[in-house]
Design a protein around this motif. Structure first.
Motif, PDB file in Angstrom:
ATOM      1  N   ASP A  59       0.325  -1.207   0.241  1.00 28.70           N
ATOM      2  CA  ASP A  59       0.076  -0.228  -0.360  1.00 28.70           C
ATOM      3  C   ASP A  59       0.676   1.247   0.009  1.00 28.70           C
ATOM      4  O   ASP A  59       2.131   1.839   0.501  1.00 28.70           O
ATOM      5  CB  ASP A  59      -0.659  -0.194   1.488  1.00 28.70           C
ATOM      6  N   PRO A  60       0.320   2.356  -0.997  1.00 30.33           N
ATOM      7  CA  PRO A  60       1.754   3.532  -0.844  1.00 30.33           C
ATOM      8  C   PRO A  60       2.134   4.291   0.380  1.00 30.33           C
ATOM      9  O   PRO A  60       3.147   4.899   0.425  1.00 30.33           O
ATOM     10  CB  PRO A  60       0.373   4.727  -1.614  1.00 30.33           C
ATOM     11  N   SER A  61       0.845   4.241   1.975  1.00 36.66           N
ATOM     12  CA  SER A  61       1.124   4.446   2.901  1.00 36.66           C
ATOM     13  C   SER A  61       1.757   3.557   3.706  1.00 36.66           C
ATOM     14  O   SER A  61       2.993   4.233   3.799  1.00 36.66           O
ATOM     15  CB  SER A  61      -0.279   4.729   3.827  1.00 36.66           C
ATOM     16  N   GLU A  62       2.085   2.833   3.475  1.00 35.48           N
ATOM     17  CA  GLU A  62       3.102   1.291   4.048  1.00 35.48           C
ATOM     18  C   GLU A  62       4.612   1.701   3.686  1.00 35.48           C
ATOM     19  O   GLU A  62       5.408   1.678   4.199  1.00 35.48           O
ATOM     20  CB  GLU A  62       2.337   0.072   3.374  1.00 35.48           C
ATOM     21  N   GLY A  63       4.270   2.308   2.282  1.00 36.19           N
ATOM     22  CA  GLY A  63       5.805   2.194   1.225  1.00 36.19           C
ATOM     23  C   GLY A  63       6.146   3.414   2.253  1.00 36.19           C
ATOM     24  O   GLY A  63       7.317   3.761   1.990  1.00 36.19           O
ATOM     25  N   ALA A  64       5.048   4.649   1.940  1.00 30.90           N
ATOM     26  CA  ALA A  64       6.090   5.809   2.733  1.00 30.90           C
ATOM     27  C   ALA A  64       6.565   5.674   3.992  1.00 30.90           C
ATOM     28  O   ALA A  64       7.473   6.477   4.246  1.00 30.90           O
ATOM     29  CB  ALA A  64       4.721   6.771   3.018  1.00 30.90           C
ATOM     30  N   GLY A  65       6.077   5.433   4.822  1.00 27.18           N
ATOM     31  CA  GLY A  65       6.345   5.078   6.393  1.00 27.18           C
ATOM     32  C   GLY A  65       7.453   3.858   5.650  1.00 27.18           C
ATOM     33  O   GLY A  65       7.997   4.471   7.708  1.00 27.18           O
ATOM     34  N   PHE A  66       7.929   3.217   5.381  1.00 25.79           N
ATOM     35  CA  PHE A  66       8.918   2.615   5.373  1.00 25.79           C
ATOM     36  C   PHE A  66      10.112   3.219   5.230  1.00 25.79           C
ATOM     37  O   PHE A  66      11.229   3.341   5.738  1.00 25.79           O
ATOM     38  CB  PHE A  66       8.428   1.261   4.637  1.00 25.79           C
ATOM     39  N   ILE A  67       9.500   3.976   3.989  1.00 22.95           N
ATOM     40  CA  ILE A  67      11.292   5.171   3.438  1.00 22.95           C
ATOM     41  C   ILE A  67      11.486   5.620   4.704  1.00 22.95           C
ATOM     42  O   ILE A  67      12.318   6.155   4.988  1.00 22.95           O
ATOM     43  CB  ILE A  67      10.397   5.985   2.147  1.00 22.95           C
ATOM     44  N   ASP A  68      10.022   6.623   5.406  1.00 21.41           N
ATOM     45  CA  ASP A  68      10.354   7.277   6.490  1.00 21.41           C
ATOM     46  C   ASP A  68      11.545   6.549   8.219  1.00 21.41           C
ATOM     47  O   ASP A  68      12.388   7.462   8.263  1.00 21.41           O
ATOM     48  CB  ASP A  68       8.684   7.946   7.389  1.00 21.41           C
ATOM     49  N   ALA A  69      11.401   5.452   7.684  1.00 18.75           N
ATOM     50  CA  ALA A  69      12.228   4.620   8.811  1.00 18.75           C
ATOM     51  C   ALA A  69      12.827   4.890   8.744  1.00 18.75           C
ATOM     52  O   ALA A  69      14.248   4.898   9.107  1.00 18.75           O
ATOM     53  CB  ALA A  69      11.312   3.078   8.770  1.00 18.75           C
TER      54      ALA A  69
END
Length: 333
Positions: A59-69
């Motif tokens: 999911d795009p929001s999961e991807g954004a959170g992954f990149i944040d970390a």
């Protein structure tokens, strides 16, 4: 009573079944990824987590959170280098030589600064960027600091994922154990460690186009494009039309690029003969497919950067850029 592991909550969110499960929020994905990066997760949990995401699709929001970390845990130099294009290379080539490498080197000679990053060896029978650069005599960086220095002197650098984030490389290597690729193969392409204004992305399966673009939008990426490339690498298949999808300053658009090479010239390379790349660079090998793959790839990059108003103009600029390369030298050294 056995106390629940802190990571179990994230598996429960995504794994409770088709009606009760849901994607992780951006903050939840960031927290889960942070635990993974710090190796605070049991191997059984990690395998379950990765496989659930793989089956369900990211999911795009999961991807954004992954990149944040991931970005929060990077060992960046004190001053970020100037970069024009972030260029992920994670798929490897099996049917055609990696002509995109020559496209990138020609752009670097012209003054465009490109940060290339990737992983190698996770899929048998593929030729990866690292092996290609080694054959061409181009040294890869060993840290983000060294990558920054190479960008300053050569306008190009390649840094393996294992040097950017060792835990992510370990997860990609799990393909041999799990039998399928993991979400890291999708999300690692979006790290953009040096905050380049332009990101080139490529997919094999059409469903992932929107995931990449929507994730980039959530991350506030200035300019990005995604298209279906040869073998999953960022390389134009000029014998076929292609849809290039853009995100430019928050605005999404699609553009149809027509084929410009006869399909009769698009036969697979009978063998992955790396020495051909030096001959192509020197102008001794002018096979139509090789030249169209190189210039077609350059054209998409120039269009993304706003250097051309349409695909035809971008293709003409790309051909001029390729023609003006220094045939006697593959780098700016």
């Amino acid at each position: 009573m056995v106390q629940e592991h802190p990571f179990a909550q994230y598996i429960r969110i995504i794994g409770k079944g088709p009606r009760l499960s849901r994607p992780l929020s951006r903050e939840e994905a960031r927290a889960a990824t942070t635990m993974i990066l710090k190796k605070e997760v049991d191997p059984v949990q990690l395998g379950a987590f990765l496989c659930i995401l793989r089956v369900r699709s990211e999911d795009p929001s999961e991807g954004a959170g992954f990149i944040d970390a991931v970005r929060a845990n990077l060992n960046l130099p004190d001053q970020l280098p100037k970069v024009d294009i972030d260029w992920p290379t994670y798929a490897g080539k099996a049917r055609q030589l990696p002509y995109y490498v020559l496209a990138v080197l020609a752009m670097a000679q012209s003054g465009i600064k490109i940060f290339m990053h990737g992983a190698a060896g996770h899929t048998e029978g593929r030729l990866y960027t690292e092996e290609t650069l080694a054959h061409l005599g181009i040294a890869q960086a060993r840290s983000l600091q060294e990558a920054s220095e190479q960008l300053g002197t050569h306008n190009f650098t390649y840094l393996p994922l294992k040097e950017i984030s060792p835990p992510l490389q370990e997860i990609i290597d799990l393909k041999a154990t799990l039998g399928v690729r993991t979400p890291v193969n999708t999300f690692a392409r979006m790290i953009n460690a040096f905050d380049a204004p332009n990101i080139m992305q490529c997919i094999t399966h059409a469903a992932y186009r929107e995931i990449h673009r929507d994730c980039a939008d959530l991350l506030g990426q200035k300019r990005m494009c995604v298209f279906k490339g040869e073998g999953g690498e960022i390389e134009r298949r000029a014998a076929k039309p292609v849809t290039v999808q853009y995100l430019v300053e928050g605005e999404k658009s699609d553009e149809e690029w027509p084929a410009f090479l006869n399909s009769e010239h698009a036969a697979h390379d009978e063998k992955m003969d790396l020495p051909r790349l030096k001959k192509i660079w020197a102008g001794e090998d002018t096979h139509p497919y090789a030249l169209s793959a190189i210039t077609g790839t350059i054209a998409i990059a120039l269009r993304l950067m706003g250097k051309a108003d349409n695909p035809k103009a971008a293709q003409q600029q790309a051909q001029d850029l390729w023609a003006n390369r220094n045939k006697d030298n593959l780098t700016n050294a």
